[in-house]
Design an enzyme around this catalytic site. Structure first.
Site, PDB file in Angstrom:
ATOM      1  N   ASP A  28       0.586  -1.379   0.476  1.00 17.78           N
ATOM      2  CA  ASP A  28      -0.182  -0.206  -0.178  1.00 17.78           C
ATOM      3  C   ASP A  28       1.207   1.081   0.488  1.00 17.78           C
ATOM      4  OD1 ASP A  28       0.548  -0.879   2.485  1.00 17.78           O
ATOM      5  OD2 ASP A  28      -1.167  -0.387   3.184  1.00 17.78           O
ATOM      6  N   ASP A  60       3.669   0.859  12.850  1.00 12.09           N
ATOM      7  CA  ASP A  60       3.262   0.119  12.988  1.00 12.09           C
ATOM      8  C   ASP A  60       4.093  -1.168  13.950  1.00 12.09           C
ATOM      9  OD1 ASP A  60       0.871   1.413  11.410  1.00 12.09           O
ATOM     10  OD2 ASP A  60       1.505   0.679   9.485  1.00 12.09           O
TER      11      ASP A  60
END
Length: 898
Positions: A72, A482
């Site tokens: 992404d 993350d």
């Protein structure tokens, strides 16, 4: 538990990134051009292996082992079967097109396997200022050509796991389709992706938006047309495929069909409604179109879904969902068909976060299903698989959950699952952190246990917020989005585990005490609300610290040079200071909330701050700050600054904004005044590393624009001159977050990227710790003390075939000046031994007459100082053999080979 890209944190992080990148094209006044040369660096990833969402895996249908993956925010990759690793394909994407590191879709040509296409663009909202593009390659992604689109694409938008949006006609590969977001409908190319036009006859651009009531435009754009699939059994006399199906993000009208090669379209009668079509996969042999649906666009959310089968000959729709709708708490995706045994179908419960994702398999076209795991007696699970994460041990996330959860998880966000079309035993699937796979898949059908393991080596997809390289202990500590970050003791080995106690999903800032590098502090955000942690053993072990009231995020943190105290500027609260390890925090006076803070690397009582164009200094351990009155600094945009190890009061500051004050500044009086570094037009990061041989001041590293060229630069003479150390093939999009040199290895630099992990570079002159400073044997080519005969010591050429396939190859060449005078302009030449022909070159200009190849320097790497190198690469063709040239010349002189 979510471990990757939770939406709230993601939006905050991406909003910041968008602000940093809002524009960077014009050049602010920066004095006369700086002296710039080039040095050839070898670039590698600091190994983490994965770390981000892989929404698409695409196998070529006509060539075995040709596999691509899209991410992404981190570009696209091709699988190298021999090395069992992924090869990055979009590292050439530069600063001004940073959004093209987001891949919204990818297609590999079933007619000509050398051809591959990528639809690129990160955001359809205001965060990305540029439109999307179609990248096309005729050499499997080694080189690309680009067609700009008149609209944006959303490789990192909601719905990015749906697809594939990009598809190639399996009978006429000059025809491609692209499903567009944002109401732009369906687009088609009839010249192999060179030009595109809207299919005006297509009736429905899609109406679904994730949250129409949100005030955040990330959540209010139409997801659009989401997949295209061809029925290869319907070849027309003109050579095109006659029937194709298109999925649309519209819960009432989600599947359309054309039976005349895209001239006219109809809503497929009798179709299911109420859900969105995440995947549409056609089994032409049995005449079935399969549909996996969800109530939302994903990839995080989804509470309900169904799986349907459409018989293309009778028009009959059949609900073949593995679970009854009432029992479903997730949406379906990851749909695939076994091309060796088309009655075998698999689908995932992509949004099943707890206790785990689910994977279903049917060997009779969806009539019956078996699950990857179930309950023997709740909460105890019975798994068909075992997980072997020994190659990437951090995938356990340090968890030891109670049943029915397990560590590691089978996955989450499992939008892409594919069975190898040539091997029924091999499956790969993407998760929010890795690619998992197995080569024992058919054991499932025999009720035998099979092993799932990471298939992720080479694919690095972390977003890097901060990096520190202490003078002793660990080589590097990273602060990541993350997955928090790692202590790297070996750059080429995957660390055992990310930081724990506490685990912070997003680490925003780290620091160590310069004179006591065993003391390290990190700050960030976590699901437990613990936003700061300390280590007294150089980051090997951690403990949580207390924190001021109101803290909502990490902000920035600084450690006193002697570890006697800390200054923290967290999100949600003002700047605070403490002595010891944060048992009690006291507000700092005289500095605004949100200021960036750093510590002097020599004086333990001195800390610095910056906000809104004003520089602040504290001489009492952070208790009180005073504005220094320094003028001429950027008043807007992102600014980063650092103090120099071993140099009390020396501070370098980089940043600014396009159209305003933008550049690089230096202070030698503790921030009392700053001098702009002339010739640096833009700079976004600054870092320091071991001084060059014979130099007394640390080497400088920056991501900047100098001489009109964006790149990664090093200066060995306090900014008087600069060496560009990356090249056009190694740009990695946006590199404006963090950079640092290595204090123990001259020439080594660590670069943080926004989706391609931590890159580290070494020049040909880099010396590992313990390497001798002596030049070596004077009889060896390149000894600077013995110039020798021309052609022996004046130049060295290294020629390496980095990738080869049937009929084609890619090579990298390095030209090194081993003489004792600068070369201002170089031309390299050689003769191919086996009739090879050069194709496209980068970082240089190449021509060929017969077997003879001549390569001339680019403008930016034409000057080679003694010991410096320039690197270039090219693609070529071969037949029969692909031998390496035996002799090379530079400017007519014969060179040694290395």
């Amino acid at each position: 538990m979510r471990r990757t890209r939770p939406v709230g944190a993601l939006l905050a992080a991406l909003a910041l990134t968008a602000g940093l990148l809002g524009g960077s094209a014009s050049v602010a006044a920066a004095g006369p051009p700086a002296a710039v040369s080039a040095d050839s660096y070898t670039w590698k990833n600091v190994r983490i292996d994965g770390g981000g969402f892989v929404p698409g895996i695409v196998f070529n249908r006509s060539e075995k082992d040709l596999v691509y993956a899209r991410t992404d925010i981190g570009g696209a990759y091709r699988w190298n079967e021999g090395a069992q690793e992924w090869v990055p394909l979009l590292d050439h994407v530069g600063w001004e097109n940073w959004g093209h590191t987001g891949v919204a879709s990818l297609a590999t040509d079933p007619v000509d396997p050398d051809r591959v296409y990528a639809a690129v663009g990160n955001y359809t909202n205001s965060w990305d200022p540029g439109n999307g593009a179609i990248l096309r390659s005729a050499d499997r992604g080694a080189t690309w050509r680009k067609t700009d689109l008149p609209f944006k694409l959303g490789g990192n938008m909601p719905g990015r796991g749906m697809g594939e949006r990009l598809a190639i006609d399996p009978h006429d590969n000059s025809v491609l389709y692209l499903g567009a977001p944002s109401g732009h409908g369906l687009w088609r190319s009839t010249d192999a992706g060179v030009t595109w036009s809207e299919v005006t006859a297509f009736p429905n651009p899609g109406n679904y938006v994730p949250d129409p009531d949100s005030d955040n435009d990330y959540l209010t754009d139409e997801v659009g047309v989401v997949w295209v699939t061809f029925d290869e059994s319907t070849r027309r006399p003109d050579g095109r495929t006659g029937t194709l199906y298109v999925g649309v993000a519209d819960k009432e009208n989600n599947v359309y069909r054309s039976t005349d090669a895209g001239a006219t379209w109809e809503r497929v009668p009798g179709q299911p409604t109420g859900y969105l079509p995440h995947k549409g996969v056609l089994d032409a042999e049995n005449g079935y179109l399969y549909l996996a649906t969800s109530d939302t666009g994903g990839p995080y959310d989804g509470a309900k879904g169904e799986v349907w089968r459409y018989a293309t000959d009778t028009g009959t729709w059949t609900d073949i969902s593995p679970l009854a709708e009432a029992d479903t708490y997730f949406g379906y995706s990851g749909l695939t068909v076994d091309r060796q045994n088309p009655g075998t179908v698999m689908v995932t419960g992509y949004s099943s976060w707890w206790p785990d994702t689910q994977i279903y398999r049917s060997t009779n076209s969806g009539e019956d299903w078996t699950a990857a795991w179930g309950y023997s007696s709740y909460p105890n699970r019975e798994d068909r698989f075992t997980m072997d994460i020994s190659s990437v041990p951090w995938l356990s996330f340090g968890g030891n959950p109670a049943p029915p959860e397990s560590a590691p998880k089978l996955g989450w966000m499992t939008e892409s699952l594919e069975i190898d079309p040539f091997d029924s035993d091999r499956m790969m699937y993407g998760t929010g952190a890795t690619i998992y796979g197995t080569e024992e898949l058919t054991a499932w059908d025999a009720d035998e246990t099979f092993t799932i393991e990471p298939m992720i080596k080479g694919l690095e997809e972390t977003a890097v917020n901060d990096l520190i390289a202490p003078p002793s202990g660990a080589t590097l500590l990273s602060g990541l989005g993350d997955i928090g970050g790692f202590r790297h003791t070996d750059l080429d080995e995957v660390p055992e585990l990310m930081y724990q106690s506490p685990f912070m999903g997003n680490t925003s800032s780290l620091d160590y005490a310069e004179a006591s590098p065993g003391t390290v502090v990190r700050v960030g955000t976590s699901e437990t609300g613990q936003n700061i942690a300390f280590s007294t053993d150089n980051g090997a072990n951690w403990f949580a610290g207390a924190q001021p009231a109101g803290v909502s995020g990490g902000g920035t943190v600084a450690a006193a040079a002697d570890a006697s105290g800390f200054v923290w500027s967290p999100d949600g609260a003002g700047v605070h200071h403490t002595s010891g390890y944060g048992s009690a925090w006291t507000p700092s006076e005289g500095i605004p909330a949100g200021a960036r803070v750093e510590a002097d690397r020599v004086d333990p009582d001195t800390f610095y701050g910056f906000a809104g164009g004003t520089f602040y200094v504290s001489r009492d351990g952070g208790a009180t700050f005073t504005a220094t009155g320094a003028e001429g600094l950027p008043g807007s945009g992102s600014v980063r600054f650092k103090a120099v190890p071993g140099e009390e009061g020396h501070v370098w500051l980089a940043g600014g904004t396009d159209g305003g004050t933008y550049g690089l500044w230096r202070s030698t009086d503790g921030g009392g005044s700053f001098t702009r570094i002339e010739g640096v037009e833009e700079a976004d990061t600054i870092g320091f590393g071991k001084a060059a041989p014979g130099a007394s001041y640390q080497a400088l590293y920056t991501s900047a624009k100098i001489g009109g060229v964006r790149g990664i630069y090093r200066s060995d003479d306090t900014g008087a001159s600069w060496v560009r150390i990356n090249d056009d093939a190694h740009q990695w999009g946006w590199t404006g977050a963090t950079i640092t040199g290595d204090p123990r290895v001259y020439g080594r630099v660590y670069v943080g990227t926004n989706g391609r992990g931590v890159q580290y570079g070494d020049s040909a002159g880099t010396q590992e710790p313990g390497d001798p400073d002596e030049p070596g044997d004077p009889d060896e080519p390149g000894d600077p003390d013995e110039p020798g005969e021309p052609g022996e010591t004046g130049c060295v050429v290294t020629y390496t075939v980095t990738n080869q396939w049937q009929g084609g190859f890619q090579a990298d060449v390095t030209v090194r000046n081993t003489g004792d005078t600068a070369v201002d302009g170089w031309t390299a030449a050689w003769s191919f031994p086996d009739g090879q022909r050069i194709g496209q070159a980068w970082n240089a200009r190449a021509t060929q007459e017969g077997a003879r190849v001549t390569v001339t320097a680019a403008d930016w790497n034409r000057r080679l100082e003694p010991g410096a190198s320039a690197a270039f690469g090219f693609t070529g063709t071969w037949s029969g053999a692909n031998g390496v040239p035996e002799e090379f010349t530079v400017n007519g002189a014969e060179c040694a080979t290395g």
